[in-house]
Design an enzyme around this catalytic site. Structure first.
Site, mmCIF file in Angstrom:
data_model
loop_
_atom_site.group_PDB
_atom_site.id
_atom_site.type_symbol
_atom_site.label_atom_id
_atom_site.label_comp_id
_atom_site.label_asym_id
_atom_site.label_seq_id
_atom_site.Cartn_x
_atom_site.Cartn_y
_atom_site.Cartn_z
ATOM 1 N N ASP A 193 0.830 -1.199 0.000
ATOM 2 C CA ASP A 193 0.000 0.000 0.000
ATOM 3 C C ASP A 193 0.871 1.259 0.000
ATOM 4 O O ASP A 193 2.084 1.201 0.162
ATOM 5 C CB ASP A 193 -0.981 -0.004 1.168
ATOM 6 N N HIS A 337 1.250 1.101 -19.424
ATOM 7 C CA HIS A 337 0.838 0.738 -18.068
ATOM 8 C C HIS A 337 1.993 0.751 -17.079
ATOM 9 O O HIS A 337 1.815 0.438 -15.896
ATOM 10 C CB HIS A 337 0.191 -0.654 -18.121
ATOM 11 N N LYS A 339 4.716 1.910 -14.356
ATOM 12 C CA LYS A 339 4.596 2.844 -13.239
ATOM 13 C C LYS A 339 5.935 2.873 -12.498
ATOM 14 O O LYS A 339 6.283 1.907 -11.810
ATOM 15 C CB LYS A 339 3.489 2.404 -12.281
ATOM 16 N N ASP A 344 17.640 11.215 -8.574
ATOM 17 C CA ASP A 344 19.031 11.101 -8.143
ATOM 18 C C ASP A 344 19.112 11.343 -6.642
ATOM 19 O O ASP A 344 18.237 11.977 -6.046
ATOM 20 C CB ASP A 344 19.910 12.100 -8.883
ATOM 21 N N HIS A 406 -5.645 -2.025 -2.400
ATOM 22 C CA HIS A 406 -4.442 -2.737 -1.951
ATOM 23 C C HIS A 406 -3.467 -2.868 -3.113
ATOM 24 O O HIS A 406 -3.847 -3.244 -4.224
ATOM 25 C CB HIS A 406 -4.797 -4.127 -1.434
ATOM 26 N N GLN A 518 -4.300 -8.206 -9.849
ATOM 27 C CA GLN A 518 -5.569 -7.568 -10.171
ATOM 28 C C GLN A 518 -6.463 -8.482 -11.014
ATOM 29 O O GLN A 518 -7.692 -8.417 -10.922
ATOM 30 C CB GLN A 518 -5.295 -6.255 -10.908
ATOM 31 N N HIS A 652 -4.945 -4.409 -6.491
ATOM 32 C CA HIS A 652 -4.297 -3.885 -7.684
ATOM 33 C C HIS A 652 -2.854 -4.378 -7.779
ATOM 34 O O HIS A 652 -2.107 -3.987 -8.676
ATOM 35 C CB HIS A 652 -4.337 -2.349 -7.657
ATOM 36 N N LYS A 654 0.546 -6.584 -8.398
ATOM 37 C CA LYS A 654 1.081 -7.400 -9.492
ATOM 38 C C LYS A 654 2.372 -8.046 -8.983
ATOM 39 O O LYS A 654 3.470 -7.611 -9.289
ATOM 40 C CB LYS A 654 1.379 -6.554 -10.736
ATOM 41 N N ASP A 659 8.765 -19.606 -3.009
ATOM 42 C CA ASP A 659 9.649 -20.260 -2.030
ATOM 43 C C ASP A 659 10.327 -19.277 -1.082
ATOM 44 O O ASP A 659 11.363 -19.592 -0.491
ATOM 45 C CB ASP A 659 10.719 -21.102 -2.739
#
Length: 804
Positions: A193, A337, A339, A344, A406, A518, A652, A654, A659
């Site tokens: 989040d 898409h 993001k 620096d 989320h 998502q 939302h 990804k 493991d």
């Protein structure tokens, strides 16, 4: 088992499409699982099919080749078009991960004289899959057949080799055909989040060195990084909202300190090079400034128009000859898409600057600020100027509820940032060529390009990382010396390394997989229905195959998948219903195969001992609803929510963890749009901590990935439990199942009640044989009339690229 060759002869003549084939029939074909290498070299003696009727100015056949699996007609590859030649040379090689049942590989030659459709059929050749499974390496000329009698003209030269999955060298990172190399000596900070307070659910979680876990704060760190930048700030997003603030509450009571638009303008006026690259929503313009998707792209560009901030508001386009309609579809449906933010920072050791990047699923836009508390109604201190609700018709800032959000994001430092910078520059030079001079020249004089970050002991040491993308040559420039590392489709260069990284790590997973995404839909070729649907990536089938391998070995292995209860938007709308339908087909196919595998080995275990789906939802009590909220309009979903005091938490994320020693974080969903490489442009990073490999810690590494997963699960499941440390264990499985099932009952209760637990089982009932039904009482989603299993639209599944 029925012999597939005799079944093929008997059945294919009456089966016109894969939709008519039963799953049992398809399973009789050989299972080809591994890497297929196909090289289409050249053809000779092709017939001249050039047609004057279509007003072609060319002289003879303009041919291309399409490679498919038979009999399901699953497309694997397609070459460029070679114009005006009866002896075309393509010389194209395709390296294809496969996880399919098939009888043959069909190589079909077409003439591209048509201005629409798939081209004019010339002829085909076929390779028996069993030859490849036997290890035969094929390098030969094959006569083309034009009909079932085998009569045809011409021949095609091909090379084919198949590498069985169990023969592949198990590696955590991609080493073949990947555009970006593995980078060592990096630092990674993981975020759940936009902001995460130190809540009591995180008690007893430990860092790798045994010190207490302290939650990380994404937007606070992004604000600090932007504020400290002296040379450059590059922001890339599907959406950027200049009116929102990165800090909330006491840290920025009126939002003026961290307002995104004002902050970027201030830094640009200080002399920092501030470049912004956003997706141009084709639906936004003079009549609808915010656009159908609500990305604010025109408003954002206009905001910075008279400032030193440079904006590239770029559509997703397709180059080359395509029809006006297809170009319109590409611009309207596909997106940019990615993001990420690059800034620096000071390097105290060299006195120079170094790069820092933030990358993942969180756009700097409205509705994304969230904490793991997921407040539905008491939001005025943090969300009054950022009320976001796209799921519950009738909800307003005056009434609530807001839509909880989320997400997962990351911060990276070290050599990996040079690759993220390369991606930005390659996109900017391609899509904003008129502003090429705006790019800041990152030189060794000012930047330590060999920077190795300092890492605190609590973080667990250095990381190996690899940058991954879904992108085409329409959207970025590929380096000439790396063209051999990308693939192509119909002559267009593309990179699909995100999909390949998912496949690679699923194949080598030993103990468990945890996914948050998502969307979760794909491998349509293996569905029980709608097999022609345009979502052919293999990720769900790969997961299923890995589970079946473990079943046959009688080894414990569990896959946990967290997805939204329903797609964003009104769940009764046709797009949402269709996505739910595709998702249901995906789940049904997976459980069917798992149930069958368990029966074949005589196991007493249940399919949900290996595969579980979950959705986060928030429930509150009446005392959490402020008295000054207005009542919603009667008989609206918002009015129902005011009574039930519950609402889904929109996932939302990804992310995939394998493991506890490898993680993928980025912008890509598990659907065809994100993974194909030819649709939405995406970015991700695959990362593994050097000192915490599963094989070196008896399958239980306790590094930063482990700590982060524990924090995620503790936030989802109401607090830390020691059983969470071993996700593949029966004890962990039972605890998670008990907690979520108990919460599911409370969530449906008529008595509104607050719960720290947010996760419930996805509302499907799985039987021992793998069949899937509605959970009684869950035929529709709570407080809606939307069917859980969804419905198809009137669009043909094979051409529907919107919801897949």
């Amino acid at each position: 088992m029925v012999n597939w060759k005799s079944s093929l002869r008997e059945s294919l003549s009456r089966l016109s499409t894969s939709e008519n084939m039963s799953d049992e029939f398809i399973e009789t074909f050989p299972f080809i699982h591994g890497t297929l290498i196909i090289k289409i070299k050249q053809a000779r003696d092709l017939p001249d099919t050039d047609s004057a009727f279509w007003k072609s100015s060319k002289n003879v056949t303009d041919s291309f080749v399409r490679v498919t699996f038979s009999p399901l007609k699953v497309k694997l590859a397609e070459t460029k078009v070679v114009n005006d030649s009866l002896y075309p040379i393509w010389d194209e090689e395709f390296n294809i991960p496969v996880c399919h049942n098939a009888s043959h590989i069909r190589i079909t030659v077409y003439d591209q004289d048509f201005y629409f459709g798939d081209g004019d059929f010339i002829g085909y050749a076929e390779i028996d899959v069993e030859r490849l499974l036997d290890g035969v390496e094929i390098d030969e000329w094959m006569d083309l057949q034009a009909d079932e009698d085998g009569e045809g003209e011409g021949a095609v030269e091909i090379y084919a080799q198949f590498i069985q999955r169990h023969e592949e060298c198990p590696e955590k990172f991609l080493k073949n055909k990947n555009y970006f190399d593995i980078r060592e000596n990096n630092r990674m900070i993981l975020y759940q989040d936009a902001d995460t307070p130190n809540l009591d659910v995180f008690q007893d979680i430990e860092n790798p060195d045994g010190s207490p876990y302290v939650p990380t704060r994404c937007w606070r760190d992004i604000f600090d990084a932007i504020n400290a930048a002296e040379k450059l700030i590059y922001v890339v997003g599907w959406s950027v909202d200049t009116t929102k603030s990165l800090l909330r509450g006491d840290e920025d009571p009126d939002g003026s300190i961290s307002n995104i638009g004002q902050l970027l303008v201030r830094k640009a006026e200080e002399g920092v090079r501030v470049l912004l690259m956003i997706w141009n929503d084709n639906s936004s313009g003079a009549l609808s400034r915010g656009g159908q998707m609500g990305t604010h792209d025109e408003i954002t560009e206009e905001y910075f128009s008279s400032t030193p901030v440079q904006v590239a508001n770029v559509p997703r386009v397709k180059e080359g000859y395509i029809g006006v309609m297809e170009q319109t579809v590409v611009k309207s449906v596909y997106t940019h898409h990615q993001k990420f933010v690059i800034t620096d920072a000071e390097d105290a050791h060299s006195g120079k600057r170094h790069l820092v990047a933030f990358l993942g699923g969180i756009d700097l836009t409205d509705g994304r600020y969230e904490t793991p508390e997921y407040r539905l109604f008491d939001y005025k201190s943090t969300h009054w100027d950022d009320f976001y609700q796209n799921c519950t018709p009738g909800a307003t800032p005056e009434t609530g509820p807001r839509e909880p959000w989320h997400d997962i994001h990351s911060r990276v430092e070290g050599p990996i940032t040079l690759d993220i910078l390369h991606n930005f520059e390659a996109r900017w030079r391609k899509q904003a060529a008129d502003k090429d001079a705006c790019l800041y020249e990152v030189t060794e004089d000012e930047f330590n390009q060999n920077y190795i970050p300092d890492i605190e002991g609590s973080e667990g040491g250095y990381w190996n990382m690899q940058l991954l993308r879904s992108i085409t040559s329409d959207s970025c420039l590929f380096d000439e010396d790396k063209l051999h590392r990308v693939t192509c489709k119909a002559g267009d260069l593309l990179e699909d390394s995100i999909q390949r990284a998912y496949i690679n790590r699923i194949r080598t997973a030993d103990y468990f997989i945890y996914i948050e995404n998502q969307y979760f839909l794909g491998s349509a070729y293996s569905w029980l229905d709608d097999r022609n649907t345009s979502s052919k990536h293999t990720v769900p089938r790969e997961i299923t195959s890995r589970i079946i391998e473990k079943i046959k070995k009688e080894e414990r292995f569990t896959v946990y998948i967290t997805i939204p209860l329903f797609p964003e938007g009104d769940p009764t709308s046709m797009p949402s219903q269709e996505i739910l339908h595709w998702q249901h087909n995906t789940m049904k196919s997976m459980y069917n195969r798992i149930g069958t595998a368990l029966a074949e080995v005589g196991s007493d275990l249940h399919p949900t001992d290996y595969l579980l789906f979950f959705s986060p939802c928030k429930s509150e009590s009446p005392d959490q609803v402020p008295e000054d909220l207005d009542e919603p309009e009667p008989e609206t979903p918002a009015a129902l929510c005011r009574v039930s005091l519950r609402h889904p938490i929109y996932v939302h994320s990804k992310m995939m963890i394998v493991d506890d020693d490898y993680i993928i974080v980025g912008s890509a969903n598990i659907n065809q749009r994100s993974l194909a490489g030819t649709r939405d442009s995406e970015i991700a990073v695959g990362a593994s901590q050097v000192d915490y490999q599963a094989e070196d810690h008896n399958g239980e590494p306790r590094g930063a990935i482990h700590t982060f997963r524990l924090a995620l699960w503790s936030a989802h499941l109401g607090g830390f439990r020691d059983e969470f440390r071993r996700p593949s264990s029966e004890e962990c499985l039972n605890v998670v199942r008990d907690i979520t099932t108990d919460y599911q009952e409370k969530y449906l209760s008529d008595e509104a009640e607050f719960s720290k637990v947010h996760l419930l089982p996805y509302p499907i009932q799985i039987h021992r044989d793998g069949s899937v039904e509605n959970v009684p009482g869950w035929e529709t989603f709570p407080d809606t009339e939307a069917p859980v299993f969804g419905n198809k639209s009137c669009l043909p599944p094979e051409s529907n690229t919107i919801t897949t």
